[in-house]
Design a protein around this motif. Structure first.
Motif, short mmCIF file in Angstrom:
data_model
loop_
_atom_site.label_atom_id
_atom_site.label_comp_id
_atom_site.label_asym_id
_atom_site.label_seq_id
_atom_site.Cartn_x
_atom_site.Cartn_y
_atom_site.Cartn_z
N ASN A 96 -2.55 1.93 5.31
CA ASN A 96 -1.28 1.86 4.61
C ASN A 96 -0.42 0.71 5.14
N ASP A 97 -1.08 -0.34 5.59
CA ASP A 97 -0.33 -1.46 6.14
C ASP A 97 -0.27 -2.62 5.15
N ARG A 98 0.72 -3.46 5.35
CA ARG A 98 0.98 -4.59 4.45
C ARG A 98 -0.21 -5.55 4.40
N LYS A 99 -0.81 -5.80 5.54
CA LYS A 99 -1.93 -6.75 5.64
C LYS A 99 -3.10 -6.30 4.75
N SER A 100 -3.43 -5.01 4.78
CA SER A 100 -4.53 -4.49 3.96
C SER A 100 -4.21 -4.60 2.48
N ARG A 101 -2.96 -4.30 2.12
CA ARG A 101 -2.57 -4.39 0.71
C ARG A 101 -2.64 -5.84 0.22
N LEU A 102 -2.17 -6.77 1.02
CA LEU A 102 -2.25 -8.18 0.64
C LEU A 102 -3.70 -8.63 0.51
N LYS A 103 -4.54 -8.18 1.42
CA LYS A 103 -5.97 -8.53 1.36
C LYS A 103 -6.59 -7.97 0.07
N GLY A 104 -6.20 -6.76 -0.31
CA GLY A 104 -6.69 -6.17 -1.55
C GLY A 104 -6.21 -6.93 -2.77
N LEU A 105 -4.95 -7.33 -2.78
CA LEU A 105 -4.43 -8.11 -3.90
C LEU A 105 -5.15 -9.46 -4.01
N GLU A 106 -5.40 -10.09 -2.87
CA GLU A 106 -6.14 -11.35 -2.88
C GLU A 106 -7.56 -11.16 -3.42
N ALA A 107 -8.14 -10.00 -3.16
CA ALA A 107 -9.50 -9.71 -3.64
C ALA A 107 -9.51 -9.39 -5.14
N GLY A 108 -8.33 -9.06 -5.69
CA GLY A 108 -8.25 -8.80 -7.12
C GLY A 108 -7.86 -7.39 -7.51
N ALA A 109 -7.42 -6.57 -6.56
CA ALA A 109 -7.01 -5.20 -6.88
C ALA A 109 -5.75 -5.21 -7.75
N ASP A 110 -5.67 -4.22 -8.63
CA ASP A 110 -4.50 -4.08 -9.50
C ASP A 110 -3.47 -3.11 -8.94
N ASP A 111 -3.93 -2.15 -8.15
CA ASP A 111 -3.04 -1.13 -7.62
C ASP A 111 -3.70 -0.50 -6.40
N PHE A 112 -2.92 0.29 -5.67
CA PHE A 112 -3.40 0.99 -4.49
C PHE A 112 -2.96 2.43 -4.55
N ILE A 113 -3.75 3.29 -3.98
CA ILE A 113 -3.34 4.67 -3.77
C ILE A 113 -3.83 5.07 -2.39
N THR A 114 -2.98 5.77 -1.65
CA THR A 114 -3.28 6.11 -0.26
C THR A 114 -3.99 7.46 -0.18
N LYS A 115 -5.03 7.51 0.67
CA LYS A 115 -5.73 8.76 0.96
C LYS A 115 -5.00 9.48 2.07
N PRO A 116 -4.98 10.77 2.10
CA PRO A 116 -5.37 11.65 1.00
C PRO A 116 -4.33 11.53 -0.11
N TYR A 117 -4.79 11.49 -1.36
CA TYR A 117 -3.85 11.24 -2.44
C TYR A 117 -3.27 12.51 -3.01
N ASP A 118 -2.09 12.33 -3.52
CA ASP A 118 -1.38 13.39 -4.21
C ASP A 118 -1.97 13.49 -5.62
N ARG A 119 -2.32 14.68 -6.06
CA ARG A 119 -2.97 14.87 -7.36
C ARG A 119 -2.13 14.32 -8.52
N MET A 120 -0.84 14.61 -8.51
CA MET A 120 0.02 14.14 -9.60
C MET A 120 0.13 12.62 -9.59
N GLU A 121 0.21 12.03 -8.42
CA GLU A 121 0.28 10.57 -8.33
C GLU A 121 -1.01 9.95 -8.86
N LEU A 122 -2.14 10.52 -8.47
CA LEU A 122 -3.42 10.01 -8.96
C LEU A 122 -3.50 10.13 -10.48
N HIS A 123 -3.16 11.28 -11.02
CA HIS A 123 -3.18 11.47 -12.48
C HIS A 123 -2.28 10.46 -13.18
N THR A 124 -1.07 10.29 -12.67
CA THR A 124 -0.10 9.40 -13.30
C THR A 124 -0.57 7.95 -13.27
N ARG A 125 -1.06 7.51 -12.13
CA ARG A 125 -1.52 6.11 -12.04
C ARG A 125 -2.75 5.86 -12.90
#
Length: 182
Positions: A96-125
């Motif tokens: 859940n750190d900024r560096k990992s999120r930036l690395k994911g965006l650079e790789a082409g990710a559209d969004d992130f969700i943190t484990k363990p995920y909240d069911r409602m958040e997962l459904h909504t996204r």
């Protein structure tokens, strides 16, 4: 009557889940099967790279921390392939750190969700991304049909111009009106 109702209902989408943990795959399949048409699961990044182009999913849920090939590498490889370049990717991570999120965006990710995920958040996204992707695909199909109509009408107009040059101007006006109607 029931089959007619199912046919008129819009598709909810196909999701590819990529996670090396069988428990997470099973849980995610159960959660998403209620809001999607199909959930396909694979256990490795290499399987995802192999399966995704043939499956043509509407969304990929991609775990970051996997053996052999991590989610960042898988995401980058999926973005390199023209068949999977436009598929939305949500990276699922315990990081859940900024560096990992930036690395994911650079790789082409559209969004992130943190484990363990909240069911409602997962459904909504997932619902939100599937809706946006469905709109993108419908727009592409409409543009494709429009180009096909333009090509067909242009050929017919040219044939008419060859056959009867006097009516060529009329044919062009008819072509333009037909395109406007289409």
């Amino acid at each position: 009557k029931t089959s007619h109702m199912a046919e008129s209902r819009p598709a909810k989408g196909v999701v590819l889940v990529v996670d090396d943990d069988p428990v997470v795959r099973k849980l995610t399949r159960q959660l998403l099967s209620k809001i999607t048409d199909a959930v396909h699961c694979v256990a490795s990044g290499l399987d995802a790279i192999r399966v995704a182009p043939e499956l043509d999913p509407d969304l990929i849920l991609l775990d970051v921390t996997m053996p052999e090939m991590n989610g960042f590498e898988v995401c980058a490889r999926l973005r390199e392939d023209p068949r999977t370049r436009e598929v939305p990717i949500i990276m699922v991570t315990a990081l859940n750190d900024r560096k990992s999120r930036l690395k994911g965006l650079e790789a082409g990710a559209d969004d992130f969700i943190t484990k363990p995920y909240d069911r409602m958040e997962l459904h909504t996204r997932v619902r939100s991304i599937l809706r946006v992707n469905r709109y993108r695909r419908l727009t592409q199909e409409r543009d494709h049909r429009k180009r096909a109509w333009q090509g067909a009408l242009s050929v017919l107009s040219e044939l008419l111009a060859i056959r009867d040059p006097a009516t060529f101007g009329i044919a062009q006006r008819v072509e333009n009106r037909a395109l406007d109607l289409a």
